[in-house]
Design a protein around this motif. Structure first.
Motif, PDB file in Angstrom:
ATOM      1  N   GLN A 264       0.836  -1.197   0.000  1.00  0.00           N
ATOM      2  CA  GLN A 264       0.000   0.000   0.000  1.00  0.00           C
ATOM      3  C   GLN A 264       0.875   1.251   0.000  1.00  0.00           C
ATOM      4  N   HIS A 265       0.309   2.357  -0.456  1.00  0.00           N
ATOM      5  CA  HIS A 265       0.944   3.669  -0.294  1.00  0.00           C
ATOM      6  C   HIS A 265       1.303   3.828   1.181  1.00  0.00           C
ATOM      7  N   GLY A 266       2.550   4.153   1.465  1.00  0.00           N
ATOM      8  CA  GLY A 266       2.993   4.294   2.851  1.00  0.00           C
ATOM      9  C   GLY A 266       3.579   3.029   3.434  1.00  0.00           C
ATOM     10  N   PHE A 267       3.950   2.061   2.589  1.00  0.00           N
ATOM     11  CA  PHE A 267       4.385   0.760   3.105  1.00  0.00           C
ATOM     12  C   PHE A 267       5.677   0.820   3.917  1.00  0.00           C
ATOM     13  N   HIS A 268       6.451   1.900   3.773  1.00  0.00           N
ATOM     14  CA  HIS A 268       7.692   2.008   4.550  1.00  0.00           C
ATOM     15  C   HIS A 268       7.449   2.518   5.969  1.00  0.00           C
ATOM     16  N   ASN A 269       6.305   3.115   6.203  1.00  0.00           N
ATOM     17  CA  ASN A 269       5.987   3.716   7.502  1.00  0.00           C
ATOM     18  C   ASN A 269       5.588   2.624   8.489  1.00  0.00           C
ATOM     19  N   ASP A 270       6.458   2.343   9.446  1.00  0.00           N
ATOM     20  CA  ASP A 270       6.249   1.216  10.349  1.00  0.00           C
ATOM     21  C   ASP A 270       5.364   1.548  11.541  1.00  0.00           C
ATOM     22  N   SER A 271       4.586   2.622  11.456  1.00  0.00           N
ATOM     23  CA  SER A 271       3.691   2.977  12.556  1.00  0.00           C
ATOM     24  C   SER A 271       2.229   2.642  12.265  1.00  0.00           C
ATOM     25  N   THR A 272       1.928   2.074  11.086  1.00  0.00           N
ATOM     26  CA  THR A 272       0.543   1.727  10.757  1.00  0.00           C
ATOM     27  C   THR A 272       0.493   0.348  10.101  1.00  0.00           C
ATOM     28  N   SER A 273      -0.730  -0.135   9.887  1.00  0.00           N
ATOM     29  CA  SER A 273      -0.908  -1.449   9.254  1.00  0.00           C
ATOM     30  C   SER A 273      -0.616  -1.428   7.761  1.00  0.00           C
ATOM     31  N   ARG A 274      -0.338  -0.269   7.208  1.00  0.00           N
ATOM     32  CA  ARG A 274       0.102  -0.231   5.810  1.00  0.00           C
ATOM     33  C   ARG A 274       1.545  -0.718   5.680  1.00  0.00           C
ATOM     34  N   TYR A 275       2.239  -0.767   6.797  1.00  0.00           N
ATOM     35  CA  TYR A 275       3.648  -1.188   6.803  1.00  0.00           C
ATOM     36  C   TYR A 275       3.786  -2.618   6.313  1.00  0.00           C
ATOM     37  N   ASP A 276       4.731  -2.810   5.395  1.00  0.00           N
ATOM     38  CA  ASP A 276       5.087  -4.140   4.900  1.00  0.00           C
ATOM     39  C   ASP A 276       6.564  -4.338   5.212  1.00  0.00           C
ATOM     40  N   ALA A 277       6.855  -5.124   6.234  1.00  0.00           N
ATOM     41  CA  ALA A 277       8.226  -5.237   6.733  1.00  0.00           C
ATOM     42  C   ALA A 277       9.197  -5.707   5.659  1.00  0.00           C
ATOM     43  N   GLN A 278       8.814  -6.733   4.914  1.00  0.00           N
ATOM     44  CA  GLN A 278       9.726  -7.282   3.907  1.00  0.00           C
ATOM     45  C   GLN A 278      10.015  -6.257   2.812  1.00  0.00           C
ATOM     46  N   ALA A 279       8.968  -5.624   2.309  1.00  0.00           N
ATOM     47  CA  ALA A 279       9.150  -4.628   1.247  1.00  0.00           C
ATOM     48  C   ALA A 279       9.901  -3.409   1.769  1.00  0.00           C
ATOM     49  N   ALA A 280       9.564  -2.975   2.981  1.00  0.00           N
ATOM     50  CA  ALA A 280      10.224  -1.797   3.548  1.00  0.00           C
ATOM     51  C   ALA A 280      11.713  -2.032   3.741  1.00  0.00           C
ATOM     52  N   GLU A 281      12.066  -3.205   4.231  1.00  0.00           N
ATOM     53  CA  GLU A 281      13.482  -3.512   4.451  1.00  0.00           C
ATOM     54  C   GLU A 281      14.250  -3.600   3.138  1.00  0.00           C
ATOM     55  N   LEU A 282      13.617  -4.207   2.119  1.00  0.00           N
ATOM     56  CA  LEU A 282      14.275  -4.307   0.817  1.00  0.00           C
ATOM     57  C   LEU A 282      14.436  -2.915   0.197  1.00  0.00           C
ATOM     58  N   ALA A 283      13.381  -2.121   0.256  1.00  0.00           N
ATOM     59  CA  ALA A 283      13.445  -0.765  -0.310  1.00  0.00           C
ATOM     60  C   ALA A 283      14.497   0.076   0.410  1.00  0.00           C
ATOM     61  N   TRP A 284      14.604  -0.087   1.717  1.00  0.00           N
ATOM     62  CA  TRP A 284      15.587   0.688   2.476  1.00  0.00           C
ATOM     63  C   TRP A 284      17.006   0.218   2.174  1.00  0.00           C
ATOM     64  N   GLU A 285      17.192  -1.076   2.035  1.00  0.00           N
ATOM     65  CA  GLU A 285      18.520  -1.594   1.665  1.00  0.00           C
ATOM     66  C   GLU A 285      18.942  -1.034   0.314  1.00  0.00           C
ATOM     67  N   ARG A 286      18.011  -1.007  -0.632  1.00  0.00           N
ATOM     68  CA  ARG A 286      18.310  -0.439  -1.953  1.00  0.00           C
ATOM     69  C   ARG A 286      18.630   1.051  -1.847  1.00  0.00           C
ATOM     70  N   THR A 287      17.929   1.749  -0.967  1.00  0.00           N
ATOM     71  CA  THR A 287      18.169   3.178  -0.767  1.00  0.00           C
ATOM     72  C   THR A 287      19.580   3.427  -0.258  1.00  0.00           C
ATOM     73  N   LEU A 288      19.995   2.661   0.740  1.00  0.00           N
ATOM     74  CA  LEU A 288      21.327   2.832   1.321  1.00  0.00           C
ATOM     75  C   LEU A 288      22.423   2.529   0.306  1.00  0.00           C
ATOM     76  N   VAL A 289      22.255   1.465  -0.456  1.00  0.00           N
ATOM     77  CA  VAL A 289      23.239   1.108  -1.486  1.00  0.00           C
ATOM     78  C   VAL A 289      23.318   2.203  -2.545  1.00  0.00           C
ATOM     79  N   PHE A 290      22.177   2.721  -2.939  1.00  0.00           N
ATOM     80  CA  PHE A 290      22.103   3.778  -3.952  1.00  0.00           C
ATOM     81  C   PHE A 290      22.827   5.035  -3.476  1.00  0.00           C
ATOM     82  N   PHE A 291      22.558   5.448  -2.244  1.00  0.00           N
ATOM     83  CA  PHE A 291      23.221   6.630  -1.713  1.00  0.00           C
ATOM     84  C   PHE A 291      24.720   6.411  -1.540  1.00  0.00           C
TER      85      PHE A 291
END
Length: 301
Positions: A264-291
């Motif tokens: 869902q829109h907002g899947f990285h936000n770990d304060s609501t049920s829209r949070y998707d842990a697997q997707a959020a962690e993968l997206a964040w790992e990609r973000t860190l590598v990119f930066f």
């Protein structure tokens, strides 16, 4: 009250929350629609609780973590509201100049989730700065409903100028190596795209999470590498991507894009049920590598 899992919540409820969060419907209409859902075992209270943020869930890095130092800093914004303020987080031990990342909140001000994102970046070795668009009217008020209403009343052009000023402040900060990235979520995703287009001389890498592109007259100016993160169940944002993609490709911009299945829109936000842990962690790992690649020139460890 036990927090609902995302799979227990009807897609309609997520869609209505997205409309409410972006000002398309008011709170009364949102709650009325939720109450109309005839789903066995789901009360209005449980649905409302699941869809709205609980920021106690969002702290991954404590502000007391010994590896980071957090403080609020003001900056000048002559073309915006005159002055801005943000949350500056740095590693405790700094032996050399470091790459910097501007962190941009959603459409409700600098809430605890976004401050935590800044702390996460600092713990990875970046200088992180998260401005609060609501500073001119007293700052984030402590709840999202009031924050959303306050941000809606501010002049959008002045907010954009405040973020350009924040980017300039951070890029030229004494602790940085002169390389600046930007990451943002929802409205912050838009601001990430906007900064890449409106201030290409400042931005060296951009990571918009479910953000719409800058206006047509600006988008052609994007030059920096850009990593775009999309939720699958996010028609409002995703419908803007084909045209944006065509412009990026026509101008030979170095871009990567990912759509995270079932999210869902907002899947990285770990304060609501829209949070998707697997997707959020993968997206964040990609973000860190990119930066690390585009701001530091290597993989940071």
């Amino acid at each position: 009250m036990k927090q609902l899992e995302p799979q227990q919540i009807p897609q309609q409820a997520f869609d209505w929350y997205d409309e409410y969060a972006h000002g398309d419907i008011d709170r009364r209409t949102f709650l009325s629609r939720l109450a109309s859902l005839s789903v066995v075992g789901l009360s209005l209270g449980s649905l409302t609780s699941a869809l709205t943020p609980n920021y106690a869930l969002a702290e991954q890095v404590s502000f007391n973590d010994e590896k980071i130092k957090a403080q609020y800093q003001e900056f000048l914004s002559p073309a915006g509201h005159g002055k801005g303020r943000g949350y500056l987080v740095t590693p405790t031990q700094i032996n050399k100049k470091l790459p910097a990342v501007l962190v941009v909140h959603e459409n409700r001000g600098l809430n605890p989730y976004i401050e935590d994102v800044a702390r996460r970046l600092a713990k990875e070795g970046f200088i992180a700065f998260a401005p609060d668009a609501l500073f001119p009217v007293g700052g984030y008020p402590g709840n999202d409903d009031d924050g959303r209403a306050m941000q809606k009343e501010l002049d959008r052009n002045k907010i954009e100028q405040d973020f350009i000023a924040a980017a300039n402040y951070l890029k030229n900060h004494d602790l940085t190596n002169g390389k600046l990235g930007v990451v943002g979520f929802c409205f912050g995703g838009y601001i990430s795209n906007f900064l890449a287009a409106a201030a290409p001389q400042l931005i060296d890498a951009a990571v918009p999470f479910y953000g719409t592109p800058a206006n047509d007259d600006l988008v052609k100016n994007v030059k920096a590498p850009i990593l775009l993160q999309f939720a699958e169940q996010d028609k409002r944002v995703n419908d803007t991507w084909p045209q944006y993609k065509a412009v990026l490709e026509a101008n030979r911009v170095n871009y990567q894009s990912y759509v995270y299945p079932g999210t869902q829109h907002g899947f990285h936000n770990d304060s609501t049920s829209r949070y998707d842990a697997q997707a959020a962690e993968l997206a964040w790992e990609r973000t860190l590598v990119f930066f690390a690649r585009h701001l530091a020139g290597h993989n940071m460890g």
